[in-house]
Design an enzyme around this catalytic site. Structure first.
Site, short mmCIF file in Angstrom:
data_model
loop_
_atom_site.label_atom_id
_atom_site.label_comp_id
_atom_site.label_asym_id
_atom_site.label_seq_id
_atom_site.Cartn_x
_atom_site.Cartn_y
_atom_site.Cartn_z
N GLU A 1 0.80 -1.22 0.00
CA GLU A 1 0.00 0.00 0.00
C GLU A 1 0.84 1.27 0.00
OE1 GLU A 1 -3.10 0.06 -0.56
OE2 GLU A 1 -3.16 -2.12 -0.58
N ASP B 1 -9.46 6.21 -7.29
CA ASP B 1 -10.02 4.87 -7.45
C ASP B 1 -11.53 4.85 -7.23
OD1 ASP B 1 -10.10 5.36 -4.75
OD2 ASP B 1 -9.35 3.40 -4.15
N THR C 1 -8.17 8.46 0.52
CA THR C 1 -7.62 7.26 1.14
C THR C 1 -6.59 7.72 2.16
OG1 THR C 1 -7.92 5.87 -0.81
CG2 THR C 1 -6.22 5.20 0.75
#
Length: 268
Positions: free
Chosen positions: A51, A69, A74
Protein backbone atom coordinates in the site's frame (compact mmCIF):
# COMPACT_ATOMS: atom_id res chain seq x y z
CA UNK A 1 -11.63 0.77 3.55
CA UNK A 2 -10.25 -1.07 0.78
CA UNK A 3 -6.60 -0.56 0.19
CA UNK A 4 -5.65 -0.25 -3.42
CA UNK A 5 -2.70 -1.06 -5.52
CA UNK A 6 -2.82 2.44 -6.93
CA UNK A 7 -1.55 3.96 -3.68
CA UNK A 8 2.01 4.14 -4.91
CA UNK A 9 4.47 6.13 -2.82
CA UNK A 10 8.19 6.49 -3.54
CA UNK A 11 10.09 3.69 -1.85
CA UNK A 12 12.65 4.69 0.71
CA UNK A 13 16.01 3.14 -0.05
CA UNK A 14 16.17 1.71 3.47
CA UNK A 15 13.01 -0.31 2.80
CA UNK A 16 14.26 -1.98 -0.35
CA UNK A 17 16.37 -5.09 -0.56
CA UNK A 18 17.44 -5.16 -4.23
CA UNK A 19 19.62 -8.24 -3.86
CA UNK A 20 16.97 -10.35 -2.12
CA UNK A 21 15.83 -13.43 -3.96
CA UNK A 22 12.10 -13.96 -4.43
CA UNK A 23 12.45 -17.62 -3.56
CA UNK A 24 11.81 -18.46 0.09
CA UNK A 25 13.39 -21.58 1.60
CA UNK A 26 11.35 -24.56 2.77
CA UNK A 27 10.88 -24.55 6.54
CA UNK A 28 8.82 -26.03 9.32
CA UNK A 29 5.35 -24.59 9.69
CA UNK A 30 4.95 -22.46 12.79
CA UNK A 31 1.91 -22.85 15.02
CA UNK A 32 1.43 -19.21 16.01
CA UNK A 33 -1.67 -17.46 14.76
CA UNK A 34 -1.56 -14.02 13.18
CA UNK A 35 -2.77 -12.58 16.50
CA UNK A 36 0.65 -13.28 18.05
CA UNK A 37 2.43 -9.91 18.27
CA UNK A 38 5.38 -10.92 16.09
CA UNK A 39 3.07 -12.37 13.41
CA UNK A 40 0.80 -9.34 13.47
CA UNK A 41 3.82 -7.09 12.98
CA UNK A 42 4.74 -9.14 9.90
CA UNK A 43 1.19 -8.76 8.58
CA UNK A 44 1.29 -4.98 9.00
CA UNK A 45 4.62 -4.79 7.16
CA UNK A 46 3.39 -6.96 4.30
CA UNK A 47 0.31 -4.78 3.78
CA UNK A 48 2.39 -1.60 4.01
CA UNK A 49 4.79 -2.87 1.35
CA UNK A 50 1.86 -3.12 -1.05
CA UNK A 51 0.00 0.00 0.00
CA UNK A 52 2.80 2.45 0.77
CA UNK A 53 5.96 0.91 -0.72
CA UNK A 54 7.46 0.82 2.76
CA UNK A 55 7.82 -1.65 5.62
CA UNK A 56 7.41 1.21 8.09
CA UNK A 57 3.66 0.88 8.55
CA UNK A 58 3.67 3.13 11.63
CA UNK A 59 4.71 6.04 9.44
CA UNK A 60 1.41 5.79 7.55
CA UNK A 61 -1.01 7.14 10.19
CA UNK A 62 -0.76 10.56 8.54
CA UNK A 63 -0.90 9.33 4.95
CA UNK A 64 -3.83 10.81 2.98
CA UNK A 65 -4.53 11.41 -0.70
CA UNK A 66 -7.09 10.79 -3.41
CA UNK A 67 -5.68 7.95 -5.50
CA UNK A 68 -8.50 8.28 -8.07
CA UNK A 69 -10.02 4.87 -7.45
CA UNK A 70 -13.57 6.13 -6.99
CA UNK A 71 -13.43 6.03 -3.19
CA UNK A 72 -12.58 9.62 -2.40
CA UNK A 73 -9.77 10.22 0.06
CA UNK A 74 -7.62 7.26 1.14
CA UNK A 75 -5.68 7.57 4.38
CA UNK A 76 -4.06 5.90 7.32
CA UNK A 77 -2.51 2.54 8.07
CA UNK A 78 -4.86 0.42 5.96
CA UNK A 79 -6.18 2.96 3.52
CA UNK A 80 -9.43 3.97 5.18
CA UNK A 81 -11.52 5.84 2.60
CA UNK A 82 -14.06 8.63 2.70
CA UNK A 83 -16.21 6.76 0.20
CA UNK A 84 -16.59 3.46 2.05
CA UNK A 85 -17.42 4.50 5.60
CA UNK A 86 -14.35 3.32 7.45
CA UNK A 87 -12.66 6.74 7.40
CA UNK A 88 -15.85 8.16 8.88
CA UNK A 89 -15.72 5.47 11.58
CA UNK A 90 -12.11 6.34 12.43
CA UNK A 91 -12.85 10.05 12.74
CA UNK A 92 -16.03 9.41 14.76
CA UNK A 93 -14.10 7.17 17.17
CA UNK A 94 -11.36 9.80 17.46
CA UNK A 95 -13.83 12.62 18.14
CA UNK A 96 -15.55 10.52 20.80
CA UNK A 97 -12.20 9.95 22.51
CA UNK A 98 -10.94 13.51 21.96
CA UNK A 99 -14.05 15.75 21.92
CA UNK A 100 -12.14 19.00 22.40
CA UNK A 101 -9.29 20.55 20.44
CA UNK A 102 -9.86 18.05 17.66
CA UNK A 103 -9.08 19.39 14.19
CA UNK A 104 -11.03 16.62 12.45
CA UNK A 105 -14.29 17.09 14.35
CA UNK A 106 -15.61 19.74 11.97
CA UNK A 107 -15.36 17.32 9.05
CA UNK A 108 -17.70 14.70 10.52
CA UNK A 109 -20.85 16.09 8.79
CA UNK A 110 -19.06 16.18 5.43
CA UNK A 111 -17.74 12.64 5.87
CA UNK A 112 -21.28 11.46 6.50
CA UNK A 113 -22.51 13.22 3.35
CA UNK A 114 -19.81 11.89 1.03
CA UNK A 115 -19.99 8.31 2.32
CA UNK A 116 -20.63 6.05 -0.66
CA UNK A 117 -19.25 8.53 -3.17
CA UNK A 118 -15.93 9.82 -4.51
CA UNK A 119 -16.86 13.41 -3.61
CA UNK A 120 -14.68 15.82 -1.65
CA UNK A 121 -17.61 18.12 -0.92
CA UNK A 122 -17.08 19.78 2.44
CA UNK A 123 -13.65 18.17 2.86
CA UNK A 124 -11.56 20.50 0.73
CA UNK A 125 -9.31 22.25 1.24
CA UNK A 126 -8.64 21.54 4.91
CA UNK A 127 -9.28 17.84 5.49
CA UNK A 128 -5.91 16.39 4.34
CA UNK A 129 -3.96 18.85 6.49
CA UNK A 130 -6.16 18.13 9.49
CA UNK A 131 -5.71 14.35 9.03
CA UNK A 132 -1.94 14.71 8.84
CA UNK A 133 -1.87 16.94 11.92
CA UNK A 134 -4.02 14.47 13.87
CA UNK A 135 -1.48 11.71 13.21
CA UNK A 136 0.78 13.29 15.84
CA UNK A 137 -1.87 12.50 18.48
CA UNK A 138 -1.56 9.02 20.04
CA UNK A 139 -5.35 8.99 20.52
CA UNK A 140 -5.82 9.23 16.74
CA UNK A 141 -3.37 6.41 16.17
CA UNK A 142 -5.26 4.25 18.66
CA UNK A 143 -8.51 5.03 16.81
CA UNK A 144 -6.97 3.81 13.54
CA UNK A 145 -5.65 0.65 15.18
CA UNK A 146 -9.02 -0.08 16.74
CA UNK A 147 -10.96 0.32 13.49
CA UNK A 148 -8.42 -1.76 11.58
CA UNK A 149 -8.88 -4.58 14.08
CA UNK A 150 -12.65 -4.27 14.38
CA UNK A 151 -13.46 -4.12 10.67
CA UNK A 152 -10.65 -6.09 9.03
CA UNK A 153 -8.08 -7.91 11.14
CA UNK A 154 -10.24 -9.63 13.75
CA UNK A 155 -12.99 -10.77 11.33
CA UNK A 156 -10.42 -12.03 8.80
CA UNK A 157 -8.36 -13.97 11.33
CA UNK A 158 -11.50 -15.29 13.01
CA UNK A 159 -12.88 -16.67 9.73
CA UNK A 160 -9.50 -18.11 8.77
CA UNK A 161 -9.29 -19.96 12.08
CA UNK A 162 -12.78 -21.37 11.51
CA UNK A 163 -11.60 -22.57 8.11
CA UNK A 164 -8.61 -24.30 9.70
CA UNK A 165 -5.97 -22.00 8.21
CA UNK A 166 -2.65 -21.14 9.75
CA UNK A 167 -0.84 -17.79 9.73
CA UNK A 168 -0.32 -17.53 5.95
CA UNK A 169 -3.98 -18.22 5.26
CA UNK A 170 -4.99 -15.82 7.99
CA UNK A 171 -2.90 -13.14 6.34
CA UNK A 172 -4.32 -13.94 2.90
CA UNK A 173 -7.82 -13.37 4.32
CA UNK A 174 -6.77 -10.15 6.05
CA UNK A 175 -5.10 -8.67 2.99
CA UNK A 176 -8.11 -9.56 0.85
CA UNK A 177 -10.52 -8.04 3.35
CA UNK A 178 -8.48 -4.81 3.53
CA UNK A 179 -8.47 -4.38 -0.24
CA UNK A 180 -11.92 -5.68 -1.16
CA UNK A 181 -13.94 -5.06 1.98
CA UNK A 182 -15.77 -7.67 4.07
CA UNK A 183 -18.94 -7.74 1.95
CA UNK A 184 -20.58 -10.86 0.50
CA UNK A 185 -20.79 -9.52 -3.07
CA UNK A 186 -18.54 -11.13 -5.73
CA UNK A 187 -16.02 -8.27 -5.47
CA UNK A 188 -15.85 -8.46 -1.66
CA UNK A 189 -14.05 -10.85 0.66
CA UNK A 190 -17.18 -12.93 1.15
CA UNK A 191 -17.61 -13.42 -2.57
CA UNK A 192 -13.93 -14.29 -3.04
CA UNK A 193 -14.06 -16.89 -0.26
CA UNK A 194 -17.27 -18.35 -1.66
CA UNK A 195 -15.62 -18.72 -5.08
CA UNK A 196 -12.67 -20.51 -3.46
CA UNK A 197 -14.88 -22.89 -1.47
CA UNK A 198 -16.64 -23.90 -4.69
CA UNK A 199 -13.29 -25.10 -6.03
CA UNK A 200 -11.62 -26.58 -2.94
CA UNK A 201 -12.61 -27.45 0.59
CA UNK A 202 -10.89 -25.56 3.41
CA UNK A 203 -9.03 -27.70 5.97
CA UNK A 204 -11.89 -27.48 8.46
CA UNK A 205 -14.06 -29.26 5.89
CA UNK A 206 -11.47 -31.95 5.19
CA UNK A 207 -9.57 -30.26 2.36
CA UNK A 208 -5.87 -29.67 1.95
CA UNK A 209 -4.55 -26.32 3.13
CA UNK A 210 -2.27 -25.71 0.14
CA UNK A 211 -4.97 -26.66 -2.38
CA UNK A 212 -7.52 -24.44 -0.68
CA UNK A 213 -5.18 -21.44 -0.40
CA UNK A 214 -4.30 -21.85 -4.07
CA UNK A 215 -8.00 -21.68 -4.90
CA UNK A 216 -8.46 -18.65 -2.66
CA UNK A 217 -5.56 -16.75 -4.20
CA UNK A 218 -6.84 -17.62 -7.68
CA UNK A 219 -10.27 -16.24 -6.77
CA UNK A 220 -8.63 -13.17 -5.26
CA UNK A 221 -6.60 -12.31 -8.34
CA UNK A 222 -9.64 -12.87 -10.57
CA UNK A 223 -11.55 -10.33 -8.46
CA UNK A 224 -8.64 -7.88 -8.62
CA UNK A 225 -8.44 -8.04 -12.39
CA UNK A 226 -12.09 -7.05 -12.67
CA UNK A 227 -11.34 -3.65 -11.12
CA UNK A 228 -8.98 -1.26 -12.93
CA UNK A 229 -7.34 0.03 -9.75
CA UNK A 230 -6.42 -3.51 -8.66
CA UNK A 231 -5.25 -5.12 -11.87
CA UNK A 232 -1.65 -5.38 -10.74
CA UNK A 233 -1.79 -8.62 -8.76
CA UNK A 234 1.83 -8.72 -7.62
CA UNK A 235 0.88 -8.35 -3.94
CA UNK A 236 -0.54 -11.85 -4.37
CA UNK A 237 1.57 -13.38 -7.13
CA UNK A 238 5.06 -12.30 -6.00
CA UNK A 239 4.34 -12.26 -2.28
CA UNK A 240 1.66 -14.62 -0.94
CA UNK A 241 2.13 -17.25 -3.65
CA UNK A 242 5.89 -17.19 -2.99
CA UNK A 243 5.31 -18.10 0.66
CA UNK A 244 2.75 -20.75 -0.30
CA UNK A 245 5.06 -22.34 -2.88
CA UNK A 246 7.78 -22.54 -0.22
CA UNK A 247 5.41 -24.35 2.14
CA UNK A 248 5.66 -21.51 4.65
CA UNK A 249 2.13 -21.87 6.00
CA UNK A 250 3.26 -20.45 9.33
CA UNK A 251 4.47 -17.21 7.71
CA UNK A 252 7.81 -17.63 9.42
CA UNK A 253 10.78 -15.34 8.72
CA UNK A 254 13.04 -14.91 6.92
CA UNK A 255 10.55 -13.69 4.32
CA UNK A 256 11.50 -12.37 0.89
CA UNK A 257 8.97 -11.01 -1.56
CA UNK A 258 8.37 -8.39 -4.24
CA UNK A 259 5.53 -5.94 -4.85
CA UNK A 260 5.25 -3.77 -7.97
CA UNK A 261 8.86 -4.60 -8.80
CA UNK A 262 10.28 -3.54 -5.41
CA UNK A 263 11.91 -6.21 -3.28
CA UNK A 264 11.58 -6.60 0.48
CA UNK A 265 12.83 -8.82 3.26
CA UNK A 266 11.92 -9.50 6.88
CA UNK A 267 14.94 -11.23 8.39
CA UNK A 268 13.46 -12.21 11.74
Amino acid sequence: MLLTAAALVLVRASDRTPSASLAAPQRRVGKAHLTAPAKKEIAMKLVSSAENSSLNWRAQYGYVEDIRDGRGYTGGIVGFTSGTGDMLAVVARYVAARPRNNGLARFLPALRRVNGTASHAGLDPGFPAAWRAAAADPVFRVAQDAERDRVYFNPAVGQAKKDGLRALGQFAYYDAMVMHGPGPDPAGFGGIRAAAVRRAKPPAQGGGEVAYLTAFLNARTAAMRREPAHRDTSRVDTAQRVFLKAGNLGLNPPLRWSVYGDRYMIAK
